[in-house]
Design an enzyme around this catalytic site. Structure first.
Site, PDB file in Angstrom:
ATOM      1  N   ASP A  36       0.869  -1.172   0.000  1.00 17.98           N
ATOM      2  CA  ASP A  36       0.000   0.000   0.000  1.00 17.98           C
ATOM      3  C   ASP A  36       0.909   1.227   0.000  1.00 17.98           C
ATOM      4  O   ASP A  36       1.468   1.592   1.041  1.00 17.98           O
ATOM      5  CB  ASP A  36      -0.884  -0.052   1.252  1.00 17.98           C
ATOM      6  CG  ASP A  36      -1.771   1.176   1.362  1.00 17.98           C
ATOM      7  OD1 ASP A  36      -1.777   1.979   0.409  1.00 17.98           O
ATOM      8  OD2 ASP A  36      -2.432   1.313   2.403  1.00 17.98           O
ATOM      9  N   ILE A  37       1.059   1.853  -1.155  1.00 19.75           N
ATOM     10  CA  ILE A  37       2.042   2.943  -1.216  1.00 19.75           C
ATOM     11  C   ILE A  37       1.543   4.232  -0.572  1.00 19.75           C
ATOM     12  O   ILE A  37       2.261   5.222  -0.507  1.00 19.75           O
ATOM     13  CB  ILE A  37       2.609   3.174  -2.653  1.00 19.75           C
ATOM     14  CG1 ILE A  37       1.529   3.496  -3.666  1.00 19.75           C
ATOM     15  CG2 ILE A  37       3.453   2.021  -3.104  1.00 19.75           C
ATOM     16  CD1 ILE A  37       2.087   3.880  -5.021  1.00 19.75           C
ATOM     17  N   THR A  62      -5.579   6.509 -12.651  1.00 17.42           N
ATOM     18  CA  THR A  62      -5.608   6.799 -14.091  1.00 17.42           C
ATOM     19  C   THR A  62      -6.996   7.131 -14.644  1.00 17.42           C
ATOM     20  O   THR A  62      -7.188   7.117 -15.860  1.00 17.42           O
ATOM     21  CB  THR A  62      -5.042   5.589 -14.859  1.00 17.42           C
ATOM     22  OG1 THR A  62      -5.790   4.434 -14.492  1.00 17.42           O
ATOM     23  CG2 THR A  62      -3.583   5.355 -14.553  1.00 17.42           C
ATOM     24  N   THR A 102       3.247  11.426 -18.103  1.00 22.52           N
ATOM     25  CA  THR A 102       2.316  11.518 -19.240  1.00 22.52           C
ATOM     26  C   THR A 102       2.479  12.810 -20.046  1.00 22.52           C
ATOM     27  O   THR A 102       2.954  13.829 -19.516  1.00 22.52           O
ATOM     28  CB  THR A 102       0.875  11.441 -18.676  1.00 22.52           C
ATOM     29  OG1 THR A 102      -0.048  11.846 -19.664  1.00 22.52           O
ATOM     30  CG2 THR A 102       0.681  12.359 -17.480  1.00 22.52           C
ATOM     31  N   TYR A 126      -5.842  15.520 -13.591  1.00 24.47           N
ATOM     32  CA  TYR A 126      -4.936  14.367 -13.696  1.00 24.47           C
ATOM     33  C   TYR A 126      -3.530  14.848 -14.090  1.00 24.47           C
ATOM     34  O   TYR A 126      -2.534  14.492 -13.470  1.00 24.47           O
ATOM     35  CB  TYR A 126      -5.508  13.395 -14.728  1.00 24.47           C
ATOM     36  CG  TYR A 126      -4.598  12.285 -15.171  1.00 24.47           C
ATOM     37  CD1 TYR A 126      -4.388  11.164 -14.384  1.00 24.47           C
ATOM     38  CD2 TYR A 126      -3.958  12.341 -16.409  1.00 24.47           C
ATOM     39  CE1 TYR A 126      -3.563  10.136 -14.804  1.00 24.47           C
ATOM     40  CE2 TYR A 126      -3.141  11.321 -16.847  1.00 24.47           C
ATOM     41  CZ  TYR A 126      -2.946  10.213 -16.036  1.00 24.47           C
ATOM     42  OH  TYR A 126      -2.134   9.198 -16.476  1.00 24.47           O
TER      43      TYR A 126
HETATM   44  N1  LIG Z   1      -2.320   4.285 -20.616  1.00 22.47           N
HETATM   45  C1  LIG Z   1      -1.795   5.293 -21.283  1.00 22.47           C
HETATM   46  O1  LIG Z   1      -2.094   5.503 -22.452  1.00 22.47           O
HETATM   47  C2  LIG Z   1      -0.782   6.177 -20.630  1.00 22.47           C
HETATM   48  C3  LIG Z   1      -0.274   7.288 -21.349  1.00 22.47           C
HETATM   49  C4  LIG Z   1       0.675   8.118 -20.756  1.00 22.47           C
HETATM   50  C5  LIG Z   1       1.120   7.842 -19.489  1.00 22.47           C
HETATM   51  N2  LIG Z   1       0.617   6.782 -18.818  1.00 22.47           N
HETATM   52  C6  LIG Z   1       1.108   6.570 -17.480  1.00 22.47           C
HETATM   53  O2  LIG Z   1       1.285   5.190 -17.279  1.00 22.47           O
HETATM   54  C7  LIG Z   1       0.941   4.842 -15.941  1.00 22.47           C
HETATM   55  C8  LIG Z   1      -0.158   3.786 -15.934  1.00 22.47           C
HETATM   56  O3  LIG Z   1      -1.262   4.263 -16.651  1.00 22.47           O
HETATM   57  P1  LIG Z   1      -2.452   3.319 -17.147  1.00 22.47           P
HETATM   58  O4  LIG Z   1      -3.601   4.175 -17.491  1.00 22.47           O
HETATM   59  O5  LIG Z   1      -1.989   2.489 -18.266  1.00 22.47           O
HETATM   60  O6  LIG Z   1      -2.652   2.468 -15.826  1.00 22.47           O
HETATM   61  P2  LIG Z   1      -3.687   1.399 -15.280  1.00 22.47           P
HETATM   62  O7  LIG Z   1      -3.932   0.380 -16.313  1.00 22.47           O
HETATM   63  O8  LIG Z   1      -4.846   2.094 -14.670  1.00 22.47           O
HETATM   64  O9  LIG Z   1      -2.795   0.728 -14.137  1.00 22.47           O
HETATM   65  C9  LIG Z   1      -2.477   1.437 -12.976  1.00 22.47           C
HETATM   66  C10 LIG Z   1      -1.658   0.551 -12.066  1.00 22.47           C
HETATM   67  O10 LIG Z   1      -1.538   1.282 -10.842  1.00 22.47           O
HETATM   68  C11 LIG Z   1      -1.725   0.391  -9.792  1.00 22.47           C
HETATM   69  N3  LIG Z   1      -2.320   1.054  -8.655  1.00 22.47           N
HETATM   70  C12 LIG Z   1      -3.448   1.801  -8.645  1.00 22.47           C
HETATM   71  N4  LIG Z   1      -3.707   2.174  -7.385  1.00 22.47           N
HETATM   72  C13 LIG Z   1      -2.714   1.659  -6.621  1.00 22.47           C
HETATM   73  C14 LIG Z   1      -2.421   1.683  -5.261  1.00 22.47           C
HETATM   74  N5  LIG Z   1      -3.248   2.279  -4.432  1.00 22.47           N
HETATM   75  N6  LIG Z   1      -1.296   1.061  -4.784  1.00 22.47           N
HETATM   76  C15 LIG Z   1      -0.484   0.411  -5.618  1.00 22.47           C
HETATM   77  N7  LIG Z   1      -0.714   0.321  -6.939  1.00 22.47           N
HETATM   78  C16 LIG Z   1      -1.817   0.944  -7.425  1.00 22.47           C
HETATM   79  C17 LIG Z   1      -2.688  -0.675 -10.265  1.00 22.47           C
HETATM   80  O11 LIG Z   1      -2.364  -1.839  -9.519  1.00 22.47           O
HETATM   81  P3  LIG Z   1      -3.454  -2.949  -9.105  1.00 22.47           P
HETATM   82  O12 LIG Z   1      -3.957  -3.524 -10.383  1.00 22.47           O
HETATM   83  O13 LIG Z   1      -2.699  -3.928  -8.280  1.00 22.47           O
HETATM   84  O14 LIG Z   1      -4.526  -2.233  -8.327  1.00 22.47           O
HETATM   85  C18 LIG Z   1      -2.338  -0.794 -11.745  1.00 22.47           C
HETATM   86  O15 LIG Z   1      -1.407  -1.829 -11.936  1.00 22.47           O
HETATM   87  C19 LIG Z   1       0.495   6.141 -15.293  1.00 22.47           C
HETATM   88  O16 LIG Z   1       1.570   6.688 -14.594  1.00 22.47           O
HETATM   89  C20 LIG Z   1       0.095   6.999 -16.447  1.00 22.47           C
HETATM   90  O17 LIG Z   1       0.219   8.367 -16.167  1.00 22.47           O
HETATM   91  C21 LIG Z   1      -0.330   5.949 -19.350  1.00 22.47           C
END
Ligand SMILES: NC(=O)c1ccc[n+]([C@@H]2O[C@H](COP(=O)([O-])OP(=O)(O)OC[C@H]3O[C@@H](n4cnc5c(N)ncnc54)[C@H](OP(=O)(O)O)[C@@H]3O)[C@@H](O)[C@H]2O)c1
Length: 283
Positions: A36-37, A62, A102, A126
Protein backbone atom coordinates in the site's frame (compact mmCIF):
# COMPACT_ATOMS: atom_id res chain seq x y z
CA UNK A 1 22.43 -8.93 -11.39
CA UNK A 2 20.51 -5.70 -10.64
CA UNK A 3 17.50 -6.04 -8.36
CA UNK A 4 14.48 -4.13 -9.68
CA UNK A 5 11.33 -3.49 -7.66
CA UNK A 6 8.26 -2.79 -9.82
CA UNK A 7 5.10 -1.31 -8.31
CA UNK A 8 1.74 -1.52 -10.13
CA UNK A 9 2.46 -5.12 -11.07
CA UNK A 10 -0.78 -5.71 -12.92
CA UNK A 11 -0.15 -2.76 -15.21
CA UNK A 12 0.86 -3.47 -18.82
CA UNK A 13 4.40 -2.07 -18.58
CA UNK A 14 5.21 -4.18 -15.53
CA UNK A 15 3.83 -7.22 -17.30
CA UNK A 16 5.68 -6.65 -20.59
CA UNK A 17 8.92 -5.69 -18.89
CA UNK A 18 8.84 -8.87 -16.81
CA UNK A 19 8.05 -11.01 -19.85
CA UNK A 20 10.97 -9.55 -21.81
CA UNK A 21 13.64 -9.08 -19.16
CA UNK A 22 13.09 -11.48 -16.26
CA UNK A 23 16.32 -13.30 -17.15
CA UNK A 24 18.40 -10.09 -17.01
CA UNK A 25 17.29 -8.70 -13.66
CA UNK A 26 16.15 -9.97 -10.34
CA UNK A 27 12.60 -8.64 -10.52
CA UNK A 28 10.29 -8.15 -7.55
CA UNK A 29 6.84 -7.05 -8.73
CA UNK A 30 4.20 -5.83 -6.29
CA UNK A 31 0.51 -5.19 -6.82
CA UNK A 32 -1.56 -2.77 -4.75
CA UNK A 33 -2.47 -5.64 -2.42
CA UNK A 34 1.22 -6.47 -1.78
CA UNK A 35 2.21 -2.89 -1.02
CA UNK A 36 0.00 0.00 0.00
CA UNK A 37 2.04 2.94 -1.22
CA UNK A 38 -0.18 5.33 0.74
CA UNK A 39 1.47 4.06 3.89
CA UNK A 40 4.94 5.56 4.32
CA UNK A 41 6.00 3.09 7.05
CA UNK A 42 4.94 0.14 4.93
CA UNK A 43 6.82 1.46 1.91
CA UNK A 44 9.90 2.00 4.07
CA UNK A 45 9.67 -1.49 5.61
CA UNK A 46 9.06 -3.27 2.30
CA UNK A 47 11.80 -1.44 0.41
CA UNK A 48 14.39 -2.02 3.14
CA UNK A 49 13.40 -5.69 3.23
CA UNK A 50 13.76 -6.07 -0.57
CA UNK A 51 16.84 -3.81 -0.94
CA UNK A 52 16.39 -3.08 -4.66
CA UNK A 53 18.93 -1.20 -6.80
CA UNK A 54 16.11 0.43 -8.76
CA UNK A 55 12.39 1.08 -8.25
CA UNK A 56 10.20 1.39 -11.35
CA UNK A 57 6.91 2.96 -10.30
CA UNK A 58 4.04 1.86 -12.55
CA UNK A 59 1.32 2.52 -9.95
CA UNK A 60 -0.98 5.43 -10.69
CA UNK A 61 -4.53 6.74 -10.45
CA UNK A 62 -5.61 6.80 -14.09
CA UNK A 63 -9.30 7.76 -14.24
CA UNK A 64 -8.68 11.01 -16.09
CA UNK A 65 -12.33 12.13 -16.12
CA UNK A 66 -13.17 11.14 -12.53
CA UNK A 67 -10.07 13.05 -11.41
CA UNK A 68 -12.03 16.23 -12.21
CA UNK A 69 -14.61 15.61 -9.45
CA UNK A 70 -15.42 12.33 -7.68
CA UNK A 71 -11.85 11.01 -7.91
CA UNK A 72 -10.03 14.26 -7.19
CA UNK A 73 -8.76 13.22 -3.76
CA UNK A 74 -7.54 9.80 -4.97
CA UNK A 75 -5.95 11.47 -7.97
CA UNK A 76 -3.83 13.77 -5.79
CA UNK A 77 -3.21 11.14 -3.12
CA UNK A 78 -1.92 8.52 -5.54
CA UNK A 79 -0.42 10.62 -8.28
CA UNK A 80 1.40 13.10 -6.05
CA UNK A 81 1.66 12.17 -2.38
CA UNK A 82 2.31 8.44 -2.74
CA UNK A 83 4.96 8.98 -5.34
CA UNK A 84 6.59 11.33 -2.89
CA UNK A 85 6.69 8.40 -0.40
CA UNK A 86 8.47 6.21 -2.91
CA UNK A 87 10.86 8.96 -3.97
CA UNK A 88 11.70 9.79 -0.34
CA UNK A 89 12.37 6.18 0.65
CA UNK A 90 14.51 5.60 -2.43
CA UNK A 91 16.44 8.78 -1.76
CA UNK A 92 17.20 7.76 1.84
CA UNK A 93 18.36 4.33 0.70
CA UNK A 94 20.21 5.67 -2.38
CA UNK A 95 18.05 3.73 -4.83
CA UNK A 96 17.42 4.77 -8.44
CA UNK A 97 13.80 5.76 -8.95
CA UNK A 98 12.08 5.62 -12.36
CA UNK A 99 8.51 6.85 -12.49
CA UNK A 100 6.10 6.94 -15.43
CA UNK A 101 4.43 10.19 -16.40
CA UNK A 102 2.32 11.52 -19.24
CA UNK A 103 1.98 14.00 -22.12
CA UNK A 104 -1.00 15.45 -20.17
CA UNK A 105 1.42 17.63 -18.18
CA UNK A 106 1.29 19.89 -21.25
CA UNK A 107 -1.50 22.26 -22.23
CA UNK A 108 -1.33 21.49 -25.93
CA UNK A 109 -3.41 24.28 -27.40
CA UNK A 110 -1.09 25.30 -30.23
CA UNK A 111 0.19 23.38 -33.20
CA UNK A 112 3.45 22.25 -31.70
CA UNK A 113 5.18 19.37 -30.01
CA UNK A 114 6.92 19.22 -26.66
CA UNK A 115 10.59 18.69 -25.84
CA UNK A 116 11.72 17.44 -22.43
CA UNK A 117 12.69 20.85 -21.08
CA UNK A 118 9.56 22.70 -22.12
CA UNK A 119 7.47 24.39 -19.41
CA UNK A 120 4.60 22.24 -18.23
CA UNK A 121 1.07 23.61 -17.97
CA UNK A 122 -1.44 20.86 -17.27
CA UNK A 123 -4.87 21.10 -18.86
CA UNK A 124 -6.75 18.91 -16.34
CA UNK A 125 -6.58 17.66 -12.74
CA UNK A 126 -4.94 14.37 -13.70
CA UNK A 127 -2.20 16.25 -15.56
CA UNK A 128 -1.80 18.61 -12.60
CA UNK A 129 -1.32 15.72 -10.16
CA UNK A 130 1.22 14.12 -12.49
CA UNK A 131 3.02 17.46 -12.84
CA UNK A 132 3.29 17.66 -9.03
CA UNK A 133 4.40 13.99 -9.05
CA UNK A 134 7.28 14.85 -11.35
CA UNK A 135 8.30 17.88 -9.27
CA UNK A 136 8.15 15.95 -5.98
CA UNK A 137 10.10 13.00 -7.37
CA UNK A 138 12.88 15.22 -8.74
CA UNK A 139 12.94 17.42 -5.65
CA UNK A 140 13.14 14.51 -3.22
CA UNK A 141 15.52 12.16 -5.02
CA UNK A 142 18.45 13.22 -7.18
CA UNK A 143 18.38 9.72 -8.68
CA UNK A 144 14.82 10.14 -9.96
CA UNK A 145 14.14 9.71 -13.67
CA UNK A 146 10.82 10.82 -15.16
CA UNK A 147 9.70 8.80 -18.17
CA UNK A 148 6.82 10.51 -19.98
CA UNK A 149 4.91 8.44 -22.48
CA UNK A 150 1.64 8.72 -24.41
CA UNK A 151 -1.25 6.57 -25.66
CA UNK A 152 -0.03 3.14 -24.71
CA UNK A 153 -1.37 -0.08 -26.12
CA UNK A 154 -0.56 -3.57 -25.07
CA UNK A 155 -0.59 -7.23 -26.04
CA UNK A 156 -3.73 -9.24 -25.94
CA UNK A 157 -7.27 -8.90 -27.26
CA UNK A 158 -8.64 -9.31 -23.75
CA UNK A 159 -7.19 -5.95 -22.73
CA UNK A 160 -9.34 -2.93 -23.55
CA UNK A 161 -7.33 -0.57 -25.70
CA UNK A 162 -7.94 1.56 -28.75
CA UNK A 163 -6.35 -0.88 -31.23
CA UNK A 164 -8.43 -3.83 -30.04
CA UNK A 165 -11.61 -1.72 -29.93
CA UNK A 166 -11.09 -0.51 -33.52
CA UNK A 167 -10.53 -4.09 -34.75
CA UNK A 168 -13.73 -5.24 -33.03
CA UNK A 169 -15.90 -2.28 -34.14
CA UNK A 170 -14.38 -2.05 -37.64
CA UNK A 171 -15.13 -5.73 -38.25
CA UNK A 172 -18.82 -5.43 -37.45
CA UNK A 173 -19.89 -1.87 -38.42
CA UNK A 174 -20.21 -0.24 -41.85
CA UNK A 175 -18.97 3.14 -40.62
CA UNK A 176 -17.79 4.83 -37.46
CA UNK A 177 -16.92 8.34 -36.31
CA UNK A 178 -13.42 8.91 -34.95
CA UNK A 179 -11.93 12.00 -33.30
CA UNK A 180 -9.57 13.85 -35.60
CA UNK A 181 -8.50 16.93 -33.66
CA UNK A 182 -6.12 15.62 -30.97
CA UNK A 183 -2.53 15.00 -32.09
CA UNK A 184 -0.01 12.79 -30.24
CA UNK A 185 2.33 9.80 -30.54
CA UNK A 186 0.98 6.31 -29.82
CA UNK A 187 3.24 3.87 -27.96
CA UNK A 188 3.52 0.11 -28.17
CA UNK A 189 4.15 -0.98 -24.58
CA UNK A 190 6.77 -3.49 -25.74
CA UNK A 191 8.80 -0.61 -27.22
CA UNK A 192 8.50 1.34 -23.97
CA UNK A 193 9.73 -1.73 -22.06
CA UNK A 194 12.75 -2.04 -24.35
CA UNK A 195 13.52 1.68 -23.93
CA UNK A 196 13.38 1.29 -20.14
CA UNK A 197 15.71 -1.67 -20.38
CA UNK A 198 18.20 0.49 -22.35
CA UNK A 199 17.82 3.15 -19.70
CA UNK A 200 18.55 0.67 -16.90
CA UNK A 201 21.69 -0.51 -18.65
CA UNK A 202 23.22 2.98 -18.46
CA UNK A 203 21.21 4.50 -15.68
CA UNK A 204 23.91 6.86 -14.40
CA UNK A 205 23.64 8.87 -17.65
CA UNK A 206 19.95 9.64 -17.12
CA UNK A 207 19.59 10.44 -13.42
CA UNK A 208 17.55 13.56 -12.56
CA UNK A 209 16.24 13.86 -16.11
CA UNK A 210 12.90 13.88 -17.86
CA UNK A 211 12.73 11.53 -20.84
CA UNK A 212 10.13 11.31 -23.61
CA UNK A 213 9.53 7.70 -24.70
CA UNK A 214 6.87 7.15 -27.34
CA UNK A 215 6.84 5.75 -30.87
CA UNK A 216 7.82 8.38 -33.41
CA UNK A 217 5.42 10.09 -35.83
CA UNK A 218 5.82 12.64 -38.60
CA UNK A 219 4.82 16.32 -38.41
CA UNK A 220 2.58 17.18 -35.43
CA UNK A 221 1.77 13.59 -34.56
CA UNK A 222 -1.29 11.55 -35.40
CA UNK A 223 -4.95 11.62 -34.35
CA UNK A 224 -7.31 8.81 -33.29
CA UNK A 225 -8.62 8.97 -36.84
CA UNK A 226 -5.14 8.51 -38.39
CA UNK A 227 -4.38 5.70 -35.96
CA UNK A 228 -7.67 3.94 -36.74
CA UNK A 229 -7.09 4.25 -40.50
CA UNK A 230 -3.71 2.55 -40.12
CA UNK A 231 -5.21 -0.19 -37.91
CA UNK A 232 -7.88 -0.85 -40.55
CA UNK A 233 -5.35 -0.81 -43.37
CA UNK A 234 -2.90 -3.20 -41.64
CA UNK A 235 -5.80 -5.58 -40.82
CA UNK A 236 -7.46 -5.27 -44.25
CA UNK A 237 -10.70 -4.15 -42.53
CA UNK A 238 -13.00 -2.25 -44.84
CA UNK A 239 -15.08 0.22 -42.87
CA UNK A 240 -15.91 3.87 -43.53
CA UNK A 241 -14.00 5.97 -40.98
CA UNK A 242 -15.63 9.39 -40.55
CA UNK A 243 -13.44 12.11 -39.00
CA UNK A 244 -15.12 14.20 -36.30
CA UNK A 245 -14.17 16.71 -33.62
CA UNK A 246 -13.76 15.96 -29.91
CA UNK A 247 -16.80 18.18 -29.21
CA UNK A 248 -18.90 15.29 -30.56
CA UNK A 249 -17.60 13.07 -27.74
CA UNK A 250 -17.55 15.41 -24.74
CA UNK A 251 -15.58 14.35 -21.64
CA UNK A 252 -15.39 15.86 -18.14
CA UNK A 253 -11.65 16.46 -18.44
CA UNK A 254 -10.19 18.53 -21.27
CA UNK A 255 -7.48 16.85 -23.33
CA UNK A 256 -4.56 18.60 -25.04
CA UNK A 257 -5.11 19.13 -28.76
CA UNK A 258 -1.38 18.81 -29.47
CA UNK A 259 0.80 16.71 -27.16
CA UNK A 260 3.36 15.01 -29.36
CA UNK A 261 6.46 14.20 -27.27
CA UNK A 262 9.86 14.84 -28.88
CA UNK A 263 12.62 12.54 -27.62
CA UNK A 264 16.08 14.15 -27.62
CA UNK A 265 17.78 11.30 -25.76
CA UNK A 266 20.00 8.63 -27.34
CA UNK A 267 17.38 5.97 -26.55
CA UNK A 268 15.05 6.01 -29.53
CA UNK A 269 11.78 4.12 -30.12
CA UNK A 270 10.77 2.99 -33.59
CA UNK A 271 8.16 4.55 -35.91
CA UNK A 272 4.51 4.14 -34.89
CA UNK A 273 3.55 2.08 -37.95
CA UNK A 274 6.30 -0.48 -37.21
CA UNK A 275 5.25 -0.61 -33.54
CA UNK A 276 1.65 -1.21 -34.60
CA UNK A 277 2.66 -3.93 -37.11
CA UNK A 278 4.64 -5.79 -34.45
CA UNK A 279 1.65 -5.59 -32.09
CA UNK A 280 -0.79 -6.88 -34.72
CA UNK A 281 1.58 -9.66 -35.86
CA UNK A 282 1.71 -10.95 -32.30
CA UNK A 283 -1.98 -10.74 -31.39
N1 LIG B 1 -2.32 4.28 -20.62
C1 LIG B 1 -1.80 5.29 -21.28
O1 LIG B 1 -2.09 5.50 -22.45
C2 LIG B 1 -0.78 6.18 -20.63
C3 LIG B 1 -0.27 7.29 -21.35
C4 LIG B 1 0.68 8.12 -20.76
C5 LIG B 1 1.12 7.84 -19.49
N2 LIG B 1 0.62 6.78 -18.82
C6 LIG B 1 1.11 6.57 -17.48
O2 LIG B 1 1.28 5.19 -17.28
C7 LIG B 1 0.94 4.84 -15.94
C8 LIG B 1 -0.16 3.79 -15.93
O3 LIG B 1 -1.26 4.26 -16.65
P1 LIG B 1 -2.45 3.32 -17.15
O4 LIG B 1 -3.60 4.18 -17.49
O5 LIG B 1 -1.99 2.49 -18.27
O6 LIG B 1 -2.65 2.47 -15.83
P2 LIG B 1 -3.69 1.40 -15.28
O7 LIG B 1 -3.93 0.38 -16.31
O8 LIG B 1 -4.85 2.09 -14.67
O9 LIG B 1 -2.79 0.73 -14.14
C9 LIG B 1 -2.48 1.44 -12.98
C10 LIG B 1 -1.66 0.55 -12.07
O10 LIG B 1 -1.54 1.28 -10.84
C11 LIG B 1 -1.73 0.39 -9.79
N3 LIG B 1 -2.32 1.05 -8.66
C12 LIG B 1 -3.45 1.80 -8.64
N4 LIG B 1 -3.71 2.17 -7.38
C13 LIG B 1 -2.71 1.66 -6.62
C14 LIG B 1 -2.42 1.68 -5.26
N5 LIG B 1 -3.25 2.28 -4.43
N6 LIG B 1 -1.30 1.06 -4.78
C15 LIG B 1 -0.48 0.41 -5.62
N7 LIG B 1 -0.71 0.32 -6.94
C16 LIG B 1 -1.82 0.94 -7.43
C17 LIG B 1 -2.69 -0.67 -10.27
O11 LIG B 1 -2.36 -1.84 -9.52
P3 LIG B 1 -3.45 -2.95 -9.10
O12 LIG B 1 -3.96 -3.52 -10.38
O13 LIG B 1 -2.70 -3.93 -8.28
O14 LIG B 1 -4.53 -2.23 -8.33
C18 LIG B 1 -2.34 -0.79 -11.75
O15 LIG B 1 -1.41 -1.83 -11.94
C19 LIG B 1 0.49 6.14 -15.29
O16 LIG B 1 1.57 6.69 -14.59
C20 LIG B 1 0.09 7.00 -16.45
O17 LIG B 1 0.22 8.37 -16.17
C21 LIG B 1 -0.33 5.95 -19.35
Amino acid sequence: MKKVLITGWRWMLAYDFTKLFSDRYELVSLSSSDLDIKNFQEVERKVSEIQPDVIINCAAYTKVDDAEDIGMKDNYDVNSLWVYNLAKVSSTMDIDFITISTDYVFFGDTEKWYVETQNEHPINQYGMAKYLWEKLALWENKNSIIVRTSWLYWWGMSYKNFVNTMIQLGSKLDSLKIINDQYWNPTNCKDLSIAIWELLENIEKYRWQKLHFSNTTENHGITWYDFAQEIFSQNAISVEAIPCTSSEFPTKASRPSYSKLINNSDIQLRNWKEGLKDYLDNL
